[in-house]
Design a protein around this motif. Structure first.
Motif, PDB file in Angstrom:
ATOM      1  N   PHE A   3       4.348   3.566   1.671  1.00  9.45           N
ATOM      2  CA  PHE A   3       2.959   3.746   2.081  1.00  9.45           C
ATOM      3  C   PHE A   3       2.020   3.155   1.034  1.00  9.45           C
ATOM      4  CE2 PHE A   3      -1.075   5.987   2.263  1.00  9.45           C
ATOM      5  CZ  PHE A   3      -1.418   5.813   3.591  1.00  9.45           C
ATOM      6  N   SER A   4       2.209   3.551  -0.224  1.00  9.22           N
ATOM      7  CA  SER A   4       1.311   3.125  -1.298  1.00  9.22           C
ATOM      8  C   SER A   4       1.361   1.617  -1.532  1.00  9.22           C
ATOM      9  CB  SER A   4       1.662   3.862  -2.595  1.00  9.22           C
ATOM     10  OG  SER A   4       0.749   3.546  -3.619  1.00  9.22           O
ATOM     11  N   GLY A   6       3.250  -0.739   0.227  1.00  7.55           N
ATOM     12  CA  GLY A   6       3.292  -1.561   1.431  1.00  7.55           C
ATOM     13  C   GLY A   6       2.016  -1.519   2.243  1.00  7.55           C
ATOM     14  N   HIS A   7       1.597  -0.316   2.600  1.00  8.07           N
ATOM     15  CA  HIS A   7       0.428  -0.180   3.476  1.00  8.07           C
ATOM     16  C   HIS A   7      -0.895  -0.306   2.715  1.00  8.07           C
ATOM     17  CE1 HIS A   7      -1.934   1.017   6.905  1.00  8.07           C
ATOM     18  NE2 HIS A   7      -2.467   1.991   6.201  1.00  8.07           N
ATOM     19  N   VAL A   8      -1.075   0.525   1.686  1.00 14.74           N
ATOM     20  CA  VAL A   8      -2.353   0.551   0.981  1.00 14.74           C
ATOM     21  C   VAL A   8      -2.611  -0.759   0.239  1.00 14.74           C
ATOM     22  CG1 VAL A   8      -3.698   1.712  -0.820  1.00 14.74           C
ATOM     23  CG2 VAL A   8      -2.346   3.060   0.786  1.00 14.74           C
ATOM     24  N   ARG A   9      -1.636  -1.221  -0.536  1.00 18.42           N
ATOM     25  CA  ARG A   9      -1.856  -2.409  -1.373  1.00 18.42           C
ATOM     26  C   ARG A   9      -1.696  -3.722  -0.631  1.00 18.42           C
ATOM     27  NH1 ARG A   9       0.755  -2.804  -6.886  1.00 18.42           N
ATOM     28  NH2 ARG A   9      -0.825  -4.404  -7.047  1.00 18.42           N
ATOM     29  N   ARG A  10      -0.809  -3.753   0.373  1.00 15.67           N
ATOM     30  CA  ARG A  10      -0.502  -5.041   0.995  1.00 15.67           C
ATOM     31  C   ARG A  10      -0.781  -5.102   2.502  1.00 15.67           C
ATOM     32  NH1 ARG A  10       3.024  -3.992  -3.119  1.00 15.67           N
ATOM     33  NH2 ARG A  10       3.225  -5.646  -4.652  1.00 15.67           N
ATOM     34  N   LEU A  49       2.210  13.149   5.076  1.00 15.89           N
ATOM     35  CA  LEU A  49       1.634  12.824   3.774  1.00 15.89           C
ATOM     36  C   LEU A  49       0.124  12.838   3.839  1.00 15.89           C
ATOM     37  CD1 LEU A  49       0.491   9.645   3.573  1.00 15.89           C
ATOM     38  CD2 LEU A  49       2.903   9.179   3.602  1.00 15.89           C
ATOM     39  N   ASP A  50      -0.464  13.121   2.694  1.00 15.42           N
ATOM     40  CA  ASP A  50      -1.912  13.053   2.564  1.00 15.42           C
ATOM     41  C   ASP A  50      -2.215  11.646   2.072  1.00 15.42           C
ATOM     42  OD1 ASP A  50      -4.531  13.031   1.603  1.00 15.42           O
ATOM     43  OD2 ASP A  50      -4.424  15.087   0.866  1.00 15.42           O
ATOM     44  N   PRO A  51      -2.838  10.804   2.905  1.00 16.94           N
ATOM     45  CA  PRO A  51      -3.045   9.407   2.534  1.00 16.94           C
ATOM     46  C   PRO A  51      -4.011   9.201   1.371  1.00 16.94           C
ATOM     47  CG  PRO A  51      -4.196   9.900   4.569  1.00 16.94           C
ATOM     48  CD  PRO A  51      -3.380  11.117   4.226  1.00 16.94           C
ATOM     49  N   ALA A  52      -4.788  10.210   1.015  1.00 14.91           N
ATOM     50  CA  ALA A  52      -5.741  10.072  -0.083  1.00 14.91           C
ATOM     51  C   ALA A  52      -5.236  10.677  -1.390  1.00 14.91           C
ATOM     52  CB  ALA A  52      -7.065  10.728   0.299  1.00 14.91           C
ATOM     53  N   GLU A  72       9.574   6.231 -11.985  1.00 19.88           N
ATOM     54  CA  GLU A  72       8.952   7.075 -13.017  1.00 19.88           C
ATOM     55  C   GLU A  72       7.738   6.361 -13.605  1.00 19.88           C
ATOM     56  OE1 GLU A  72       9.089  10.641 -15.319  1.00 19.88           O
ATOM     57  OE2 GLU A  72      10.778  10.036 -14.073  1.00 19.88           O
ATOM     58  N   GLY A  73       6.597   7.059 -13.624  1.00 18.32           N
ATOM     59  CA  GLY A  73       5.382   6.517 -14.220  1.00 18.32           C
ATOM     60  C   GLY A  73       4.512   5.687 -13.293  1.00 18.32           C
ATOM     61  N   VAL A  74       4.980   5.385 -12.094  1.00 14.40           N
ATOM     62  CA  VAL A  74       4.196   4.580 -11.150  1.00 14.40           C
ATOM     63  C   VAL A  74       3.178   5.487 -10.454  1.00 14.40           C
ATOM     64  CG1 VAL A  74       4.276   3.162  -9.054  1.00 14.40           C
ATOM     65  CG2 VAL A  74       6.095   2.975 -10.776  1.00 14.40           C
ATOM     66  N   ARG A  75       1.929   5.042 -10.422  1.00 16.79           N
ATOM     67  CA  ARG A  75       0.869   5.790  -9.748  1.00 16.79           C
ATOM     68  C   ARG A  75       0.825   5.343  -8.292  1.00 16.79           C
ATOM     69  NH1 ARG A  75      -2.530   9.454 -11.138  1.00 16.79           N
ATOM     70  NH2 ARG A  75      -4.657   9.545 -10.376  1.00 16.79           N
ATOM     71  N   VAL A  76       0.922   6.309  -7.368  1.00 17.17           N
ATOM     72  CA  VAL A  76       0.942   5.989  -5.944  1.00 17.17           C
ATOM     73  C   VAL A  76      -0.173   6.717  -5.202  1.00 17.17           C
ATOM     74  CG1 VAL A  76       3.418   5.500  -5.902  1.00 17.17           C
ATOM     75  CG2 VAL A  76       2.627   7.801  -5.421  1.00 17.17           C
ATOM     76  N   THR A  77      -0.592   6.122  -4.116  1.00 14.99           N
ATOM     77  CA  THR A  77      -1.583   6.732  -3.230  1.00 14.99           C
ATOM     78  C   THR A  77      -0.883   7.083  -1.931  1.00 14.99           C
ATOM     79  OG1 THR A  77      -3.354   5.421  -4.193  1.00 14.99           O
ATOM     80  CG2 THR A  77      -3.765   6.366  -2.021  1.00 14.99           C
ATOM     81  N   GLY A  78      -1.052   8.341  -1.510  1.00 11.61           N
ATOM     82  CA  GLY A  78      -0.338   8.852  -0.342  1.00 11.61           C
ATOM     83  C   GLY A  78       0.843   9.647  -0.843  1.00 11.61           C
TER      84      GLY A  78
END
Length: 107
Positions: A3-4, A6-10, A49-52, A72-78
């Motif tokens: 989601f983060s 694939g969808h949000v960034r790309r 999931l909460d998309p925000a 580990e350490g990656v910041r994701v949205t959703g």
């Protein structure tokens, strides 16, 4: 991650994520008809999931039996807030719910 990144960034469509993560593996392992879709006759397995909601991935946050995570350490949205397995809530707001369940599915 799908989601983060694939969808949000790309801009990957959510329908494509569902195909790649659920429908295609179910077909590949001959589980289609029971797994891989939200439809009558299929198992009611899904994650809400909460998309925000933004989180930094840690092994502890994932509630895994493993002590590490490749993300580990990656910041994701959703971020997942509820998981339903076989029609029963198994995870909600950071905590497991009830006893683990599941069964082996022959290919």
């Amino acid at each position: 991650m799908l989601f983060s990144e694939g969808h949000v960034r790309r801009g990957l469509p959510l329908t494509r994520i569902a195909e790649v993560a659920a429908a295609n593996p179910a077909r590949a392992f001959n589980l289609w008809g029971r797994k891989g879709a939200l439809a009558v006759g299929f198992d009611a397995d899904l994650t809400v999931l909460d998309p925000a909601l933004t989180r930094t991935v840690t092994a502890d946050l994932l509630l895994s039996g493993q002590d590490h995570c490749p993300f580990e350490g990656v910041r994701v949205t959703g971020w997942p807030v509820t998981t339903v397995v076989g029609g029963r809530v198994a995870f909600h707001e950071g905590k497991t719910v009830g006893e683990p369940s599941g069964s082996y599915l022959h290919r």
